[in-house]
Every structure is written in structure tokens, then in C-alpha cells.
Design a protein around this motif. Structure first.
Motif, PDB file in Angstrom:
ATOM      1  N   THR A  41       3.817  36.824   0.143  1.00  0.00           N
ATOM      2  CA  THR A  41       3.521  35.474   0.420  1.00  0.00           C
ATOM      3  C   THR A  41       4.718  34.653   0.998  1.00  0.00           C
ATOM      4  O   THR A  41       5.961  35.210   0.349  1.00  0.00           O
ATOM      5  N   TYR A  57       8.018  21.403  -1.168  1.00  0.00           N
ATOM      6  CA  TYR A  57       6.626  22.055  -1.215  1.00  0.00           C
ATOM      7  C   TYR A  57       6.246  22.101  -2.632  1.00  0.00           C
ATOM      8  O   TYR A  57       7.104  22.306  -3.548  1.00  0.00           O
ATOM      9  N   GLU A  98      14.244  21.872   2.031  1.00  0.00           N
ATOM     10  CA  GLU A  98      13.243  22.258   3.032  1.00  0.00           C
ATOM     11  C   GLU A  98      13.150  21.173   3.997  1.00  0.00           C
ATOM     12  O   GLU A  98      13.182  19.800   3.802  1.00  0.00           O
ATOM     13  N   SER A 136       8.156  18.578   2.935  1.00  0.00           N
ATOM     14  CA  SER A 136       6.433  18.609   2.884  1.00  0.00           C
ATOM     15  C   SER A 136       6.031  17.306   2.818  1.00  0.00           C
ATOM     16  O   SER A 136       6.283  16.338   1.969  1.00  0.00           O
ATOM     17  N   ASP A 161      13.802  26.017   3.512  1.00  0.00           N
ATOM     18  CA  ASP A 161      12.665  26.610   3.691  1.00  0.00           C
ATOM     19  C   ASP A 161      12.314  26.116   5.358  1.00  0.00           C
ATOM     20  O   ASP A 161      12.302  24.938   5.700  1.00  0.00           O
ATOM     21  N   THR A 198       9.867  26.790   7.347  1.00  0.00           N
ATOM     22  CA  THR A 198       8.499  27.439   7.989  1.00  0.00           C
ATOM     23  C   THR A 198       8.005  26.383   8.937  1.00  0.00           C
ATOM     24  O   THR A 198       7.223  26.882   9.590  1.00  0.00           O
ATOM     25  N   SER A 202       7.087  31.028   5.780  1.00  0.00           N
ATOM     26  CA  SER A 202       5.856  31.393   5.213  1.00  0.00           C
ATOM     27  C   SER A 202       5.267  32.055   6.695  1.00  0.00           C
ATOM     28  O   SER A 202       5.192  31.448   7.535  1.00  0.00           O
ATOM     29  N   THR A 209       2.622  33.306   6.723  1.00  0.00           N
ATOM     30  CA  THR A 209       1.245  32.942   6.767  1.00  0.00           C
ATOM     31  C   THR A 209       0.949  31.767   7.743  1.00  0.00           C
ATOM     32  O   THR A 209      -0.109  31.906   8.212  1.00  0.00           O
ATOM     33  N   LYS A 210       1.911  31.294   8.107  1.00  0.00           N
ATOM     34  CA  LYS A 210       1.586  30.079   9.237  1.00  0.00           C
ATOM     35  C   LYS A 210       1.735  30.329  10.522  1.00  0.00           C
ATOM     36  O   LYS A 210       0.973  31.352  11.041  1.00  0.00           O
ATOM     37  N   MET A 261      -1.538  36.759   4.695  1.00  0.00           N
ATOM     38  CA  MET A 261      -0.329  36.128   3.927  1.00  0.00           C
ATOM     39  C   MET A 261       0.921  36.969   4.056  1.00  0.00           C
ATOM     40  O   MET A 261       0.845  38.130   4.133  1.00  0.00           O
ATOM     41  N   GLY A 262       1.931  36.172   4.158  1.00  0.00           N
ATOM     42  CA  GLY A 262       3.315  36.934   4.089  1.00  0.00           C
ATOM     43  C   GLY A 262       4.356  35.999   4.033  1.00  0.00           C
ATOM     44  O   GLY A 262       4.169  34.832   4.065  1.00  0.00           O
ATOM     45  N   TRP A 277      -1.628  25.990   6.933  1.00  0.00           N
ATOM     46  CA  TRP A 277      -1.670  25.305   8.311  1.00  0.00           C
ATOM     47  C   TRP A 277      -0.905  26.691   9.260  1.00  0.00           C
ATOM     48  O   TRP A 277      -0.488  27.662   8.582  1.00  0.00           O
TER      49      TRP A 277
HETATM   50  C1  LIG Z   1       6.670  24.638   3.549  1.00  0.00           C
HETATM   51  C2  LIG Z   1       6.178  25.803   2.891  1.00  0.00           C
HETATM   52  N1  LIG Z   1       6.792  26.481   2.382  1.00  0.00           N
HETATM   53  C3  LIG Z   1       6.148  27.519   1.813  1.00  0.00           C
HETATM   54  C4  LIG Z   1       4.828  27.652   1.680  1.00  0.00           C
HETATM   55  C5  LIG Z   1       4.155  28.905   0.801  1.00  0.00           C
HETATM   56  O1  LIG Z   1       3.706  29.988   1.639  1.00  0.00           O
HETATM   57  P1  LIG Z   1       2.621  30.832   1.197  1.00  0.00           P
HETATM   58  O2  LIG Z   1       1.258  29.944   1.312  1.00  0.00           O
HETATM   59  O3  LIG Z   1       2.557  31.757   2.576  1.00  0.00           O
HETATM   60  O4  LIG Z   1       2.887  31.412  -0.016  1.00  0.00           O
HETATM   61  C6  LIG Z   1       3.971  26.568   2.288  1.00  0.00           C
HETATM   62  C7  LIG Z   1       2.635  26.910   2.190  1.00  0.00           C
HETATM   63  O5  LIG Z   1       1.929  25.998   2.448  1.00  0.00           O
HETATM   64  C8  LIG Z   1       4.522  25.591   2.737  1.00  0.00           C
HETATM   65  O6  LIG Z   1       3.769  24.691   3.315  1.00  0.00           O
END
Ligand SMILES: Cc1ncc(COP(=O)(O)O)c(C=O)c1O
Length: 391
Positions: free
Chosen positions: A86, A112, A155, A159, A184, A186, A206, A208-209, A218-219, A337
Motif C-alpha cells: 500500500t 495525511y 508532504e 493533505s 510524499d 502522491t 501511493s 493506489t491513486k 492498492m500499492g 482518489w
Molecule cells: C497523500 C497520501 N499519501 C499516502 C496515502 C496512503 O496510500 P494507500 O491508501 O495506498 O495506503 C494516501 C491515501 O489516501 C494519501 O492521500
């Protein structure tokens, strides 16, 4: 790498041996060898070339995960990319690799919420102190650095409040104080920002996004430079954090269209932002308004913007803001997202976490929108109808 990054994503990882355009899914716990000598040969190769995909057990990966790691390494322009089950696993791995009891870490305040819980609450139990800095006042970062500070965790953008920070300044503060840095990334992905090239030691995405892009996998990925590679490699081996080959395959497939999707997320988001900027009761948390600090900080480091934005809405009637969100027809309600579809969330205290520097008045509300790949005219029509409900 081919000249254009976009062309690279289309042409990479073809499998001429199996005659398939995409690489096969290789599932293995036992990796089988022809002899004991072959096992030893692979182990010797792994020692000499630890990023080369010489595996003797499935927990280290298979050719499917190795291919994904290599693609991401090219995208990140990093020394290596570790894959985790994840995105949050990648956050954990970055911190666990370099921080030890007695150390201190400094984290961006708008991080986050699970990252905040990990650093603020969980690490305390291991005698690791966390302080938070104000993303727009880096004096709060400098003043918290001590001899024990091991890591600055950024980050960007933050967030929920989407603050864009002066990444170059953060890096020069870190360098001056000999502190490691992680980010971060993402929101931007290496398509819009390459943190390792900029000078960060570690960069998390992430998967996952946007990488997977279809809200069904997920990853996570952790890109590293040479300096921290050994520490992360060691920690990776003892945590057993591993991305499964089926998920790796889907993420690799998603990457083929990453550039096309992100370009469209950006185009749609700009149209929606243009429309929303006409509303006096809404402050857009998106790098849109040219004279704003956020816009300047985004422009300085990023080559584009993704589809996640915040709206700071002024209203004395909280229920009417929730009604606005609840009445949207084309936006789904749910976490995560980065998929093809639009999403909306009213950000209550539980999403905001225990933020130190978030100055939200009682009549200010945060709504998060993920702008998907639909026709932006339809999204704007939907928003227009429902915004009338805010009192
Ligand atoms: C900015 C950010 N970093 C990390 C993550 C964590 O990722 P995951 O949901 O793949 O564990 C998220 C998840 O919403 C995120 O928004």
C-alpha cells in the motif's frame, strides 16, 4: 530511456520471449533453480548487484515486480524503487528505515492523517519525538531542528489544505543541518515532480491513486537515492513488505496511460477551477490564482497539476454545505482518489486530524473534490446546481 517519457511508457516492458505486449504475471513463493550451484550463483549476483532482480525467494519479488520497479526507477530518476503493498506501507518503510529510538523527526503539519498518527502517536512509544512545522513558515521547521533530528518528512501539497511548500528551501535547511529528507509525492507523481532529482533522499507515491488509475488496486512505491539505499534495503528485508505480482501487473498496465490520464485530470480540473473561482464564498485550494503563494510555489517546482483540490467554503450553516456535497450526482462519496472518476468529501475533524497550524474559523468548511475524466461540462453543471444549496 527513449527521448520522450510518454513514448517510454508505451514501449517499455514488452515481452518478446513470451510474445506478449505486456509482461506476464509471474506468481511464486518458491523460486525454482536447476541446481544448488544455480541458487548460489543467483545469491552471489544479488550481493554484487542488489537492485538487479536476482531473487531466490518470492518475498523478494518476481520478474513482474522487478519490471514495475525498473519502470518507476526510470520515471523517478532514482537509484532504486522499493514496492510496498500500500502507499502507507511506503510511508512506514521510509521512516522505519532511517529513524531509531532517541531520534527526532519533523513532519509537515498538513500531512495525511494516518502519517500523522504514525509519527505523532505510534513513534512516541519508541522514544522518537515528532514535531510539526507550518508549511508556509519554514522558521517553524528550522527552529525545531536539534542534534537528534534525523528526518524531515514533507508532504506536498499538504493533505486537505493543499499548501504548496518551498521544497528547495526545505532541502537547503536539511542539507545545512545534515538531516535526511522524505516526501510524499502522491499528488504530483514523478510525472509532474521528480523529488529525487531535486535532492530528496526518499520519495513516496501511493500507487493506489494515479499509477493504477482505476480504483481497484492498492500499492506503494518508495524511490531512494544511493545514500539511503542500504538502510532501506535492510529494513525492507526484515519487514516483509511486498507487493503481489497481480497488483504489480495492474499498476504496470495503469502506467501505460498515466500521462494521458494526468493531462486530462489537469485540463478538467482547470476548467472546474475556473468555474469555481467565480464564487465569492469559496476559496479554491488549487494552484490556480496566479498571484497566490500556493501558485508561485507550485509553478517553481511542478510541471503540471493533478485532479485533487480543496474548497474552503464560507457558510454559517454547516448542514447546507453537507447538503451541497450530498446532492452531487456525478461525484461519488468515498476515500482514496486518483481513479478515473470524480469524488467528493466533506472534510470533518476526523479527516483533518489534530492539525496545529490549520486555522479554520467556525464558519469555514473544507470540501475535497477529485476531478475525474468525465466531460467537465457535466461536472460543472452538477456543481452549479448543487452550490445553490449553500446558505
Ligand atoms: C497523500 C497520501 N499519501 C499516502 C496515502 C496512503 O496510500 P494507500 O491508501 O495506498 O495506503 C494516501 C491515501 O489516501 C494519501 O492521500
Amino acid at each position: 530511456m527513449t527521448k520522450s517519457f510518454k513514448t517510454f511508457l508505451k514501449h517499455t516492458a514488452k515481452d518478446y520471449h513470451n510474445q506478449s505486449v505486456n509482461p506476464p504475471v509471474v506468481r511464486a513463493s518458491t523460486i525454482i533453480f536447476k541446481s544448488m550451484q544455480d541458487i548460489r550463483k543467483t545469491q552471489d549476483k544479488a550481493k554484487k548487484d542488489p537492485t538487479g532482480g536476482h531473487f531466490d525467494y518470492g518475498r523478494q519479488g518476481t520478474s513482474t515486480t522487478h519490471i514495475l520497479s525498473k519502470i518507476l526507477k526510470t520515471m523517478e530518476e532514482s537509484h532504486h524503487v522499493f514496492l510496498t503493498p500500500t502507499g502507507f506501507g511506503a510511508v512506514f518503510l521510509a521512516i522505519f528505515s532511517v529513524v531509531r529510538p532517541g531520534d527526532e523527526i519533523i513532519v509537515a503539519d498538513p500531512t495525511y492523517t494516518p502519517t500523522r498518527i504514525l509519527t505523532q502517536d505510534f513513534l512516541k512509544e519508541f522514544n522518537i519525538k515528532t514535531t510539526f512545522y507550518d508549511p508556509h513558515n519554514l522558521k517553524t521547521l528550522e527552529k525545531n531542528i536539534s542534534k537528534k533530528t534525523k528526518l524531515i518528512f514533507v508532504e506536498n501539497p499538504g493533505s486537505n489544505s493543499f499548501d504548496f511548500q518551498d521544497l528547495g528551501k526545505i532541502l537547503s535547511i536539511a542539507k545545512k543541518n545534515k538531516v535526511l529528507t522524505a516526501i510524499d509525492n502522491t499528488w504530483g507523481t514523478p510525472y509532474f515532480l521528480k523529488p529525487i532529482k531535486l535532492g530528496f533522499d526518499m520519495s513516496i507515491v501511493s500507487a493506489t491513486k494515479y499509477y493504477s488509475g482505476h480504483s481497484d488496486v492498492m500499492g506503494g512505491s518508495l524511490a531512494v537515492n544511493k545514500k539511503v539505499f542500504k538502510d532501506v534495503d535492510k529494513a525492507n528485508k526484515v519487514t516483509g513488505l511486498r507487493l503481489g505480482p497481480d497488483d504489480a501487473y495492474l499498476i504496470t498496465r495503469g502506467l501505460r496511460t498515466l500521462d494521458i490520464r494526468l493531462d486530462k485530470h489537469e485540463k478538467n480540473s482547470k476548467e472546474v477551477a475556473n468555474f469555481l473561482s467565480k464564487y465569492k464564498n469559496i476559496k479554491l485550494l488549487y494552484p490556480h490564482k496566479k498571484d497566490s503563494l500556493n501558485f508561485r510555489m507550485w509553478k517553481k517546482y511542478y510541471s503540471g497539476a493533478s485532479g485533487l483540490m480543496g474548497l474552503k467554503i464560507k457558510s454559517k450553516n454547516k448542514n447546507s454545505v453537507i447538503k451541497f456535497v450530498n446532492s452531487l450526482k456525478l461525484f461519488g462519496y468515498g476515500y482514496s482518489w486518483g481513479g478515473f472518476e470524480s469524488l467528493a468529501l466533506y472534510q470533518d475533524k476526523r479527516e483533518q486530524g489534530n492539525r496545529q497550524y490549520l486555522k479554520l474559523a467556525n464558519d469555514e468548511h473544507l470540501v475535497r473534490l477529485h476531478i475525474g475524466l468525465e466531460d467537465p461540462k457535466d461536472l460543472i453543471d452538477d456543481l452549479k446546481k448543487c452550490l445553490k444549496l449553500i446558505k
